[in-house]
Design an enzyme around this catalytic site. Sequence first.
Site, PDB file in Angstrom:
ATOM      1  NE  ARG A 176     -14.600 -24.647  25.418  1.00  0.00           N
ATOM      2  CZ  ARG A 176     -15.463 -25.588  25.809  1.00  0.00           C
ATOM      3  NH1 ARG A 176     -16.035 -26.371  24.908  1.00  0.00           N
ATOM      4  NH2 ARG A 176     -15.730 -25.754  27.093  1.00  0.00           N
ATOM      5  CB  CYS A 235     -14.490 -32.881  26.047  1.00  0.00           C
ATOM      6  SG  CYS A 235     -15.820 -33.767  26.906  1.00  0.00           S
TER       7      CYS A 235
END
Length: 279
Positions: A176, A235
């Site tokens: 990611r 995050c």
Amino acid sequence: MSPLIEITDPHILDNSSILIDVRAGADAHERYLAGHLPNAVFAGLDADLASKPADAAFGGRHPLPALEDFADTLARWGVTPDSHVIVYDDKAGAMGGARLWWMLRSIGHANVQVINGGLKAAIDAGLTLANDEYQNAAVEPYPIPAAYANTVDIEEVKKAAADEGRVVIDVRESARYQGLTEPLDLVAGHIPGAVNLFYSNSLSPEGTYLTKHALATLYADTIGKVKPQDVIVHCGSGVTACHLLLGMEYAGITGPKLYVGSWSEWSRRGLPIGTGLDK
């Protein structure tokens, strides 16, 4: 007080503490009813630890609840300023347990711990789980200060990511971060200048945190000589970042900040996007 408590600690089952089971996902409550620690109240990540975002571009997918709402939630759980709160989830603390720990610490509640290893540790230890809907007696609303402490906004992150004397840590998995995949947000990639440290690197194969020494070494490799108060952690939506902040606290690194909006906010604002391993 250590931010972690081992499953063998008698305070977990002796009814002297407020025990809170945090779950995430559409089936969160069903999983709680399928098995939780005795006398643990249910907490839902979306319902109790976040507000519904009007626009994820301003606050991310899991913005913090209004302080008044959080105070009411704590009262419903029976939490007072003097309560010893013990938190766990079924994802080694990564999907809500550490978030609730961080939220309580952020409002000044020091007497809170997370079960090291979460529900799995309880199962591995052979503890008998309950299937009831447990509730504590409600108490007066918790006195909440004017703001959540140790957070930064998107403007501060822009400055920090371009500052050699500060560190922005992205705790999402490498794929990611590199922009190879993005299962949750609209755009893949990362904040330019942010470094990557996957939150699960803090865990042993058994799902418990590494030793304090191992964690301190791991984090030192990432932050170098940067002062902890100049470290920002994020995050996808401000949840698993708390898992790393918990590990840092356990390792004796106090002062890093949380960027709550995280990638879910940054990626929706038309800002620069980094890909690959640029650091």
